[in-house]
Design an enzyme around this catalytic site. Structure first.
Site, PDB file in Angstrom:
ATOM      1  N   ARG A  22       0.964  -1.572   0.013  1.00 20.27           N
ATOM      2  CA  ARG A  22       0.225  -0.366  -0.107  1.00 20.27           C
ATOM      3  C   ARG A  22       0.618   1.355   0.020  1.00 20.27           C
ATOM      4  NH1 ARG A  22      -5.050  -1.331   3.955  1.00 20.27           N
ATOM      5  NH2 ARG A  22      -5.558  -3.323   2.642  1.00 20.27           N
ATOM      6  N   ASP A  39     -16.130   8.291   9.589  1.00 17.72           N
ATOM      7  CA  ASP A  39     -15.285   8.048   9.311  1.00 17.72           C
ATOM      8  C   ASP A  39     -13.125   8.135   8.790  1.00 17.72           C
ATOM      9  OD1 ASP A  39     -14.490   4.749   7.972  1.00 17.72           O
ATOM     10  OD2 ASP A  39     -12.230   5.461   7.730  1.00 17.72           O
TER      11      ASP A  39
HETATM   12  C1  LIG Z   1     -13.963  -2.524   8.227  1.00 15.35           C
HETATM   13  S1  LIG Z   1     -14.463  -0.468   7.742  1.00 15.35           S
HETATM   14  C2  LIG Z   1     -16.359  -1.552   8.944  1.00 15.35           C
HETATM   15  C3  LIG Z   1     -16.974  -0.405   7.984  1.00 15.35           C
HETATM   16  C4  LIG Z   1     -18.661   0.157   8.895  1.00 15.35           C
HETATM   17  N1  LIG Z   1     -18.577  -0.134  10.288  1.00 15.35           N
HETATM   18  C5  LIG Z   1     -19.159  -1.986   8.677  1.00 15.35           C
HETATM   19  O1  LIG Z   1     -18.847  -2.744   9.706  1.00 15.35           O
HETATM   20  O2  LIG Z   1     -19.317  -2.889   7.982  1.00 15.35           O
HETATM   21  C6  LIG Z   1     -13.822   0.076   9.065  1.00 15.35           C
HETATM   22  C7  LIG Z   1     -13.552   1.525   9.770  1.00 15.35           C
HETATM   23  O3  LIG Z   1     -13.258   2.084  10.639  1.00 15.35           O
HETATM   24  C8  LIG Z   1     -11.784   3.020  10.195  1.00 15.35           C
HETATM   25  N2  LIG Z   1     -11.075   3.692  10.864  1.00 15.35           N
HETATM   26  C9  LIG Z   1     -10.179   2.806  11.487  1.00 15.35           C
HETATM   27  N3  LIG Z   1      -9.681   3.572  12.724  1.00 15.35           N
HETATM   28  C10 LIG Z   1     -10.184   5.100  13.162  1.00 15.35           C
HETATM   29  C11 LIG Z   1     -10.060   6.082  13.631  1.00 15.35           C
HETATM   30  N4  LIG Z   1      -9.145   5.978  14.112  1.00 15.35           N
HETATM   31  N5  LIG Z   1     -11.154   6.901  13.893  1.00 15.35           N
HETATM   32  C12 LIG Z   1     -12.391   6.547  12.917  1.00 15.35           C
HETATM   33  N6  LIG Z   1     -12.217   5.627  11.709  1.00 15.35           N
HETATM   34  C13 LIG Z   1     -11.341   4.501  12.285  1.00 15.35           C
HETATM   35  C14 LIG Z   1     -11.640   2.434   8.639  1.00 15.35           C
HETATM   36  O4  LIG Z   1     -10.899   4.066   7.376  1.00 15.35           O
HETATM   37  C15 LIG Z   1     -12.266   2.196   8.211  1.00 15.35           C
HETATM   38  O5  LIG Z   1     -13.981   2.460   6.831  1.00 15.35           O
END
Ligand SMILES: C[S@@+](CC[C@H](N)C(=O)[O-])C[C@H]1O[C@@H](n2cnc3c(N)ncnc32)[C@H](O)[C@@H]1O
Length: 297
Positions: A59, A167
């Site tokens: 990445r 996000d």
């Molecule tokens: C696997 S996705 C989950 C999406 C959705 N909530 C679901 O369950 O389908 C995890 C998301 O958490 C976000 N994320 C990770 N660390 C974060 C942070 N410190 N603050 C806000 N979002 C965060 C990532 O960018 C990602 O889009």
């Protein structure tokens, strides 16, 4: 015999590793990986497990190429010097955004069967409901909530229901706000919901679908790092924070869940991901089963 077999296996592993290293365009040592891990943890809370080296390399090399840099040290120097724009690229490259419409469908059923009916009584004086999709990724989660809201509240006009969707990754927030998806992304959505809440593209857009304005107007999308200050005024009635804290260590989870309890209304609901739990993390919630929690103090 066994020693020989494992010796051969060991040789193969070393040979494969050397081959991988040789084919790598940029040197990527364990020390560089550790530095990236520290930077990522401090800025996002995300803990990159051992074994994620190839993922991180893959990445981030895109960034090295885009910036025409000779090596990872030069890249890390840019980040360490506080280049905000590059930090955003780094964070966006590292996040894992896997999601889908109506993921863990029982959560949406529970909203309809339990949470919304309770709120009709509890919030009757204000007729206001606030929902937060924290870690909303590309938007499938908040749009699934919006469909559930529209369907339930069709029988209760005059209710002011709003969803805030946030996000860390600015790219996914931009995609979510557009509300346009490849047709294949909505395969799991019922035909009825597709017809009612989504518009099929025409001509060269026939492989795309767009969320209808009735859904989009319920949701406000914002980039937000959960580790930072929240420009969110409580009380929030429902928080979805699913499949986000799985990447955090326990201390970060403790801080985050305590802050969720602070911002949630009395007896507000928290939905977390299928492989997450509150054990040894926060005692201000009671489990209602199936990764659904209610604030108790
Ligand atoms: C696997 S996705 C989950 C999406 C959705 N909530 C679901 O369950 O389908 C995890 C998301 O958490 C976000 N994320 C990770 N660390 C974060 C942070 N410190 N603050 C806000 N979002 C965060 C990532 O960018 C990602 O889009």
């Amino acid at each position: 015999m066994e020693a020989k077999a494992s010796g051969v296996k060991m040789e193969n592993i070393v040979a494969t590793k050397m081959k991988q290293d040789k084919t790598r365009e940029f040197e990527f040592t364990e020390e560089i990986f550790k530095k990236v891990c520290l930077l990522v943890k401090s800025h996002t809370g995300i803990v990159l497990a051992d074994g994620k080296q190839d993922m991180v390399y893959g990445r981030l090399t895109r960034r090295l190429r885009a910036l025409d840099l000779p090596d990872f040290d030069s890249y890390l120097k840019i980040i360490e010097q506080g280049d905000e724009e590059e930090l955003i690229h780094l964070v966006n490259a590292i996040t894992t955004n896997l999601t889908s419409f109506f993921r863990e469908e029982h959560h949406f059923e529970y909203l309809k069967s339990n949470v919304f009916p309770e709120l009709l009584e509890k919030n009757a004086p204000t007729r206001k409901i606030r929902i937060w999709s924290a870690g909303c990724s590309t938007g499938e989660e908040p749009y699934s909530i919006a469909i559930t809201v529209r369907e339930f509240f069709a029988d209760y006009p005059g209710w002011d229901v709003k969803i805030i969707a946030t996000d860390l990754d600015s790219n996914v927030v931009a995609k979510a706000a557009k509300g346009v998806y490849d047709k294949a992304r909505v395969d799991g959505v019922s035909l009825e919901d597709k017809q009612r809440w989504m518009k099929r593209g025409k001509g060269d857009k026939s492989e795309l679908v767009k969320m209808k304005a009735e859904l989009q107007e319920l949701i406000t999308f914002k980039q937000l790092n959960l580790l930072h200050e929240w420009p969110i005024k409580g009380p929030i009635d429902i928080i979805f924070c699913r499949n986000v804290v799985i990447y955090f260590d326990k201390d970060t989870q403790r801080t985050l869940f305590a802050r969720y309890a602070d911002v949630l209304s009395t007896e507000g609901h928290l939905f977390i991901g299928h492989s997450e739990n509150m054990f040894n993390v926060c005692d201000r919630f009671e489990s209602l089963g199936r990764t659904i929690y209610q604030r108790i103090n």
